[in-house]
Design a protein around this motif. Structure first.
Motif, PDB file in Angstrom:
ATOM      1  N   GLY A 175       0.776  -1.248   0.000  1.00  0.00           N
ATOM      2  CA  GLY A 175       0.000   0.000   0.000  1.00  0.00           C
ATOM      3  C   GLY A 175       0.802   1.290   0.000  1.00  0.00           C
ATOM      4  O   GLY A 175       0.240   2.364   0.164  1.00  0.00           O
ATOM      5  N   LYS A 176       2.129   1.184  -0.220  1.00  0.00           N
ATOM      6  CA  LYS A 176       2.918   2.415  -0.191  1.00  0.00           C
ATOM      7  C   LYS A 176       4.101   2.318  -1.152  1.00  0.00           C
ATOM      8  O   LYS A 176       4.948   1.419  -0.992  1.00  0.00           O
ATOM      9  N   GLY A 177       4.129   3.228  -2.130  1.00  0.00           N
ATOM     10  CA  GLY A 177       5.252   3.200  -3.074  1.00  0.00           C
ATOM     11  C   GLY A 177       4.877   3.782  -4.417  1.00  0.00           C
ATOM     12  O   GLY A 177       3.869   4.475  -4.558  1.00  0.00           O
ATOM     13  N   GLN A 178       5.751   3.465  -5.417  1.00  0.00           N
ATOM     14  CA  GLN A 178       5.519   4.041  -6.737  1.00  0.00           C
ATOM     15  C   GLN A 178       5.386   2.936  -7.789  1.00  0.00           C
ATOM     16  O   GLN A 178       6.078   1.919  -7.710  1.00  0.00           O
ATOM     17  N   ILE A 179       4.520   3.210  -8.743  1.00  0.00           N
ATOM     18  CA  ILE A 179       4.382   2.285  -9.873  1.00  0.00           C
ATOM     19  C   ILE A 179       4.668   3.072 -11.151  1.00  0.00           C
ATOM     20  O   ILE A 179       4.150   4.175 -11.335  1.00  0.00           O
ATOM     21  N   PHE A 180       5.547   2.494 -11.999  1.00  0.00           N
ATOM     22  CA  PHE A 180       5.848   3.139 -13.278  1.00  0.00           C
ATOM     23  C   PHE A 180       5.364   2.251 -14.415  1.00  0.00           C
ATOM     24  O   PHE A 180       5.708   1.062 -14.458  1.00  0.00           O
ATOM     25  N   ILE A 181       4.575   2.838 -15.285  1.00  0.00           N
ATOM     26  CA  ILE A 181       4.165   2.088 -16.476  1.00  0.00           C
ATOM     27  C   ILE A 181       4.825   2.753 -17.675  1.00  0.00           C
ATOM     28  O   ILE A 181       4.680   3.966 -17.883  1.00  0.00           O
ATOM     29  N   LYS A 182       5.602   1.949 -18.433  1.00  0.00           N
ATOM     30  CA  LYS A 182       6.259   2.507 -19.617  1.00  0.00           C
ATOM     31  C   LYS A 182       5.754   1.803 -20.852  1.00  0.00           C
ATOM     32  O   LYS A 182       5.785   0.574 -20.928  1.00  0.00           O
ATOM     33  N   ILE A 183       5.302   2.619 -21.807  1.00  0.00           N
ATOM     34  CA  ILE A 183       4.825   2.045 -23.066  1.00  0.00           C
ATOM     35  C   ILE A 183       5.859   2.368 -24.136  1.00  0.00           C
ATOM     36  O   ILE A 183       6.209   3.533 -24.335  1.00  0.00           O
ATOM     37  N   LEU A 184       6.389   1.331 -24.789  1.00  0.00           N
ATOM     38  CA  LEU A 184       7.477   1.539 -25.753  1.00  0.00           C
ATOM     39  C   LEU A 184       7.171   0.882 -27.078  1.00  0.00           C
ATOM     40  O   LEU A 184       6.686  -0.255 -27.114  1.00  0.00           O
ATOM     41  N   GLN A 185       7.499   1.590 -28.151  1.00  0.00           N
ATOM     42  CA  GLN A 185       7.460   0.937 -29.463  1.00  0.00           C
ATOM     43  C   GLN A 185       8.846   0.314 -29.618  1.00  0.00           C
ATOM     44  O   GLN A 185       9.801   0.986 -29.957  1.00  0.00           O
ATOM     45  N   VAL A 186       9.003  -1.005 -29.330  1.00  0.00           N
ATOM     46  CA  VAL A 186      10.355  -1.584 -29.341  1.00  0.00           C
ATOM     47  C   VAL A 186      10.909  -1.711 -30.745  1.00  0.00           C
ATOM     48  O   VAL A 186      12.068  -1.457 -30.992  1.00  0.00           O
ATOM     49  N   ASN A 187      10.074  -2.170 -31.665  1.00  0.00           N
ATOM     50  CA  ASN A 187      10.417  -2.095 -33.083  1.00  0.00           C
ATOM     51  C   ASN A 187       9.139  -2.198 -33.887  1.00  0.00           C
ATOM     52  O   ASN A 187       8.062  -2.337 -33.325  1.00  0.00           O
ATOM     53  N   GLU A 188       9.301  -2.146 -35.192  1.00  0.00           N
ATOM     54  CA  GLU A 188       8.130  -2.186 -36.071  1.00  0.00           C
ATOM     55  C   GLU A 188       7.235  -3.373 -35.693  1.00  0.00           C
ATOM     56  O   GLU A 188       7.683  -4.521 -35.667  1.00  0.00           O
ATOM     57  N   GLY A 189       5.990  -3.087 -35.370  1.00  0.00           N
ATOM     58  CA  GLY A 189       5.050  -4.179 -35.104  1.00  0.00           C
ATOM     59  C   GLY A 189       5.112  -4.769 -33.711  1.00  0.00           C
ATOM     60  O   GLY A 189       4.468  -5.773 -33.439  1.00  0.00           O
ATOM     61  N   ARG A 190       5.924  -4.193 -32.834  1.00  0.00           N
ATOM     62  CA  ARG A 190       6.000  -4.735 -31.474  1.00  0.00           C
ATOM     63  C   ARG A 190       5.946  -3.613 -30.437  1.00  0.00           C
ATOM     64  O   ARG A 190       6.734  -2.673 -30.494  1.00  0.00           O
ATOM     65  N   VAL A 191       5.006  -3.787 -29.492  1.00  0.00           N
ATOM     66  CA  VAL A 191       4.867  -2.783 -28.437  1.00  0.00           C
ATOM     67  C   VAL A 191       5.148  -3.456 -27.099  1.00  0.00           C
ATOM     68  O   VAL A 191       4.698  -4.576 -26.851  1.00  0.00           O
ATOM     69  N   ALA A 192       5.933  -2.782 -26.251  1.00  0.00           N
ATOM     70  CA  ALA A 192       6.208  -3.326 -24.926  1.00  0.00           C
ATOM     71  C   ALA A 192       5.524  -2.447 -23.883  1.00  0.00           C
ATOM     72  O   ALA A 192       5.481  -1.223 -24.022  1.00  0.00           O
ATOM     73  N   ILE A 193       4.960  -3.095 -22.872  1.00  0.00           N
ATOM     74  CA  ILE A 193       4.397  -2.348 -21.742  1.00  0.00           C
ATOM     75  C   ILE A 193       5.080  -2.884 -20.484  1.00  0.00           C
ATOM     76  O   ILE A 193       4.917  -4.054 -20.142  1.00  0.00           O
ATOM     77  N   ASP A 194       5.876  -2.049 -19.853  1.00  0.00           N
ATOM     78  CA  ASP A 194       6.589  -2.452 -18.641  1.00  0.00           C
ATOM     79  C   ASP A 194       5.868  -1.895 -17.415  1.00  0.00           C
ATOM     80  O   ASP A 194       5.594  -0.702 -17.346  1.00  0.00           O
ATOM     81  N   VAL A 195       5.576  -2.789 -16.477  1.00  0.00           N
ATOM     82  CA  VAL A 195       4.942  -2.345 -15.230  1.00  0.00           C
ATOM     83  C   VAL A 195       5.940  -2.591 -14.098  1.00  0.00           C
ATOM     84  O   VAL A 195       6.259  -3.738 -13.791  1.00  0.00           O
TER      85      VAL A 195
END
Ligand SMILES: Nc1ncnc2c1ncn2[C@@H]1O[C@H](COP(=O)(O)OP(=O)(O)OP(=O)(O)O)[C@@H](O)[C@H]1O
Ligand SMILES: [Mg+2]
Length: 405
Positions: free
Chosen positions: A320-340
């Motif tokens: 219940g205490k802290g930070q969450i980072f969500i990163k959305i990246l176009q890693v290459n053509e046709g591929r998307v990464a979502i890092d949580v």
């Protein structure tokens, strides 16, 4: 360190039987080795017998050649020379010219004597490589040596086949076991699929009826008690929540429709929705690279469920205490990464392989289904990937989702 983790309570939904696997493996190995040893022994015995037979054959020929008047010759010729119906033999003079042969049916493929001779000479060469020929000594009436003959021979086809037999047998068994294994696994996962899909469909179906009735009630209240706006709005929110759940279940119970969706907007929607329910001690940031136009083929309801599951786990791990980072990246053509990424307690190495199995949980009130469902939605319905990108005890964890755009 270990004390920071609660006792693992695992509902074993799909019990593995490692012992059973080992028994089958050891048994197959024993049968395999046993079969090779046994056949090799058999081959050795048969080879010895063939050698003796040839020896006898050679002696007989020698005898016939040296003492043609003996009345026993006819008998010996009949009994011994004719008895060899398996071992290929070639008799040559001392210069290596073939004079006679036995059990070489291929000779009949050739019409001219020249070709036959060439074939026999080739066979003699091959036999010479395998074994020394048996030497026949020719004696005249004064017991003086006047010449030699050679008997070349090789393994009977029976012996040759027998030597390969265990390997053929083992390959057949291996192929059979492999196919059985694939079919077994396939039927197991097909069974799991049916359970998931059936349960989800049924749930959506069951929720549908009371939900439409509730909606009708809310409309009735709205009309009858116009001054109770606030309560009615709250009721409406709950109904929306129920509708969302129903939609998720009905999506997982059918072939879900994938649509090109803006990933950032979708993630933001889930974050906004959850933030209201979280303590203010948790902050969630969403970043996009290279720009917020990144899109992917997504089923809206199911993907929202995935993000919600990951965020809930992240919040749980940070207590219940802290930070969450969500990163959305176009890693290459046709591929998307979502890092949580969270700043929670991390996952011990020996548990990394377990967290996606159904029923695995370290929480008192957990079902251990969140990540199973998440993985299923990503891999099965979106043909994507999900894995732990990084995790460190006491520092935090990053889950990565890969999607096709
Ligand atoms: N971000 C995380 N940090 C640390 N541990 C995690 C994290 N996410 C998952 N885990 C571990 O993986 C386990 C399984 O997670 P999963 O979401 O499948 O089930 P759960 O959260 O325990 O129960 P539920 O079915 O309610 O989601 C958790 O109990 C927890 O031990
Ligand atoms: Mg969970």
């Amino acid at each position: 360190m270990a004390k920071r983790f609660k006792e693992v309570t695992s509902v074993n939904l799909y019990p593995e039987r490692p012992n059973f696997k080992w028994i089958v493996l050891i048994l197959s190995f024993t049968i395999g080795v046993g079969s090779i040893v046994y056949t090799n022994d058999l081959v050795k015995k048969i080879r010895e017998r063939e050698r003796k037979q040839i020896d006898l054959y050679a002696r007989t020929l020698e005898y016939v050649a040296n003492d043609q008047d003996d009345p026993n010759v006819a008998f010996m010729l009949e009994e011994i020379i004719q008895a060899n119906k398996t071992i290929p033999v070639i008799l040559t003079d001392q210069h290596g010219n073939p004079e006679d042969y036995k059990n070489l049916p291929k000779v009949n493929d050739f019409d001219s004597p020249k070709e036959r001779r060439a074939y026999l000479l080739k066979e003699v060469e091959e036999m010479k490589e395998l074994r020394e020929p048996i030497v026949l000594t020719l004696l005249d009436s004064d017991n003086q040596i006047y010449g030699y003959k050679f008997i070349y021979y090789k393994n009977s086809s029976l012996l040759t086949e027998l030597r390969f037999y265990p390997y053929v047998q083992l390959s057949v068994i291996a192929i059979f076991v492999f196919i059985a294994f694939v079919v077994f696994n396939y039927s197991r996962s097909a069974e799991q699929n049916r359970v998931w899909v059936g349960l989800a469909k049924e749930t959506a179906h069951q929720l549908g009826t009371p939900l439409s009735s509730l909606m009708a009630w809310v409309e009735y209240f709205r009309a009858t008690y116009p001054d109770q706006e606030e309560i009615i709005n709250e009721l409406n929110k709950d109904i929306e929540r129920l509708e969302r759940i129903t939609e998720r279940f009905s999506s997982i119970g059918s072939v879900p429709q994938l649509k090109e969706e803006n990933v950032y907007n979708l993630v933001q929607e889930v974050v906004k929705y959850l933030e209201k329910r979280l303590s203010t001690k948790v902050s969630i940031s969403v970043t996009v690279f290279p720009d917020d136009e990144i899109s992917a083929n997504i089923n809206h309801a199911l993907f929202a469920w995935v993000i919600e599951n990951l965020l809930k786990n992240a919040v749980d791990s940070m207590e219940g205490k802290g930070q969450i980072f969500i990163k959305i990246l176009q890693v290459n053509e046709g591929r998307v990464a979502i890092d949580v990424t969270d700043t929670g307690k991390g996952i011990p190495k020996n548990r990394i392989n377990q967290i996606f199995t159904p029923g695995f949980t370290t929480k008192k009130r957990g079902w251990g289904l969140g990540l199973t469902l998440t993985k299923r939605i990503i891999e099965h319905y979106h043909k994507g990937k999900i894995y732990i990108k990084e995790t460190e005890i006491g520092k935090g964890t990053t889950f990565r989702i890969l999607l096709r755009s």
